[in-house]
Design a protein around this motif. Structure first.
Motif, PDB file in Angstrom:
ATOM      1  N   ARG A 116      -6.189   0.067   2.157  1.00 23.02           N
ATOM      2  CA  ARG A 116      -4.875   0.649   2.458  1.00 23.02           C
ATOM      3  C   ARG A 116      -4.601   0.620   3.957  1.00 23.02           C
ATOM      4  O   ARG A 116      -3.496   0.334   4.378  1.00 23.02           O
ATOM      5  N   VAL A 131      -6.371  -1.008  -2.716  1.00 24.68           N
ATOM      6  CA  VAL A 131      -5.360  -1.401  -3.688  1.00 24.68           C
ATOM      7  C   VAL A 131      -5.725  -2.804  -4.164  1.00 24.68           C
ATOM      8  O   VAL A 131      -6.276  -3.608  -3.403  1.00 24.68           O
ATOM      9  N   ALA A 147       0.812  -1.217   0.000  1.00 30.39           N
ATOM     10  CA  ALA A 147       0.000   0.000   0.000  1.00 30.39           C
ATOM     11  C   ALA A 147       0.844   1.265   0.000  1.00 30.39           C
ATOM     12  O   ALA A 147       0.476   2.255  -0.635  1.00 30.39           O
ATOM     13  N   ASP A 148       1.985   1.238   0.685  1.00 30.56           N
ATOM     14  CA  ASP A 148       2.806   2.451   0.723  1.00 30.56           C
ATOM     15  C   ASP A 148       3.983   2.414  -0.245  1.00 30.56           C
ATOM     16  O   ASP A 148       4.890   3.245  -0.180  1.00 30.56           O
ATOM     17  N   GLU A 168      -5.078   1.300  -7.811  1.00 32.80           N
ATOM     18  CA  GLU A 168      -4.708   2.024  -6.596  1.00 32.80           C
ATOM     19  C   GLU A 168      -5.688   3.167  -6.423  1.00 32.80           C
ATOM     20  O   GLU A 168      -5.804   4.021  -7.288  1.00 32.80           O
TER      21      GLU A 168
END
Length: 135
Positions: free
Chosen positions: A44, A26, A10-11, A21
């Motif tokens: 997320r 996601v 996610a990051d 996204e």
């Protein structure tokens, strides 16, 4: 969470084949797919169970899965889909809530079956009443 693979996806700290996204969700291709197009859809935010997550999070995951299934239907022309989510100790290796979205094909050799028998030894009226009372 640093030790959560999905939080790293996610990051942007873990490379995957991303399909979608969004602000809340996601989706990416499973690294060990059961079928071509097998995707994982997740929030997320680190949540362990979609069924007890806040409504906006759960809705976003299911809306993303729906949109992705429509896109896959056009791109892959599967015979159908299987969608599943497991919670608790049965969840497997990743304790970050997610849906599996599997395009299905007549000859895919996937077996997702449930052993089913008529309700026996359980009073279905009492069972349904007990559940209704907690809604």
């Amino acid at each position: 969470m640093d030790d959560c693979a999905f939080c790293r996806v996610a990051d942007g700290r873990k490379d995957v084949y991303t399909l979608f996204e969004g602000e809340r969700t996601v989706a990416f291709l499973d690294e060990n797919p059961a079928t071509a197009g097998h995707a994982l859809v997740f929030p997320r935010a680190h949540v362990e169970d979609l069924l007890v997550a806040d409504q906006a999070t759960s809705m976003a995951v299911f809306e993303t899965a729906r949109a992705l299934a429509l896109a896959m239907d056009r791109a892959l022309e599967p015979d159908g889909f299987s969608v599943f989510h497991t919670t608790g100790g049965l969840v497997g290796q990743v304790e970050h809530a997610h849906l599996h979205l599997l395009p299905r094909y007549v000859d895919d050799d996937i077996q997702l079956s449930l052993s089913r028998e008529p309700i026996d030894g359980t009073d279905p009226e009492a069972l349904s009443e007990s559940i209704r009372q907690t809604l």
